[in-house]
Design a protein around this motif. Sequence first.
Motif, short mmCIF file in Angstrom:
data_model
loop_
_atom_site.label_atom_id
_atom_site.label_comp_id
_atom_site.label_asym_id
_atom_site.label_seq_id
_atom_site.Cartn_x
_atom_site.Cartn_y
_atom_site.Cartn_z
N UNK A 44 54.96 36.38 52.72
CA UNK A 44 53.82 37.54 52.30
C UNK A 44 54.35 37.91 50.90
N UNK A 45 55.38 38.32 50.72
CA UNK A 45 56.15 38.84 49.32
C UNK A 45 55.81 37.95 48.37
N UNK A 46 56.19 36.41 48.59
CA UNK A 46 55.76 35.28 47.72
C UNK A 46 54.45 35.20 47.41
N UNK A 47 53.40 35.39 48.27
CA UNK A 47 52.10 35.55 47.97
C UNK A 47 51.55 36.54 47.02
N UNK A 48 52.19 37.61 47.49
CA UNK A 48 51.85 38.92 46.68
C UNK A 48 52.32 38.73 44.95
N UNK A 49 53.54 38.31 45.00
CA UNK A 49 54.36 38.08 43.64
C UNK A 49 53.19 37.09 42.74
N UNK A 50 52.73 36.14 43.44
CA UNK A 50 51.68 35.21 42.78
C UNK A 50 50.47 35.66 42.68
N UNK A 51 50.25 36.80 42.99
CA UNK A 51 48.78 37.29 43.31
C UNK A 51 47.95 36.70 43.99
N UNK A 52 48.24 36.14 45.20
CA UNK A 52 47.48 35.44 45.99
C UNK A 52 47.06 36.39 47.31
N UNK A 53 45.95 36.61 47.34
CA UNK A 53 45.53 37.56 48.50
C UNK A 53 44.40 36.83 49.37
N UNK A 54 44.63 37.01 50.58
CA UNK A 54 43.66 36.38 51.50
C UNK A 54 42.74 37.58 52.02
#
Length: 99
Positions: free
Chosen positions: A87-97
């Motif tokens: 989830x942190x990796x997605x947040x750092x890459x600004x990927x939000x579901x």
Amino acid sequence: SQRAGTLSYLVFSAGLSLFVYLLFHLACDRGNLQIPLFRTLGTNALVAYILHDLVGEAVKPFTTRDAASWYAWGSFVLFFWITWLIVRHLEKNKIHLRL
């Protein structure tokens, strides 16, 4: 939770939940407290919810029902860390579901 709780149990648990929610509201929304762990899990809550079941099933074969407490806590930390890491990796890459 209980399957058929008494009225006093239901009122107490609802009141306790509301009190904890009030504390977080005062600390985070009214105050200036920001907890990075909660921010990470909150920005992609749907992914974390879906992911925790998948990670739980992946970690489950490595744990036993009669494990020592340190092993059970270690398994939980591993489960939580893997979930948070994705989830942190997605947040750092600004990927939000979002729905």
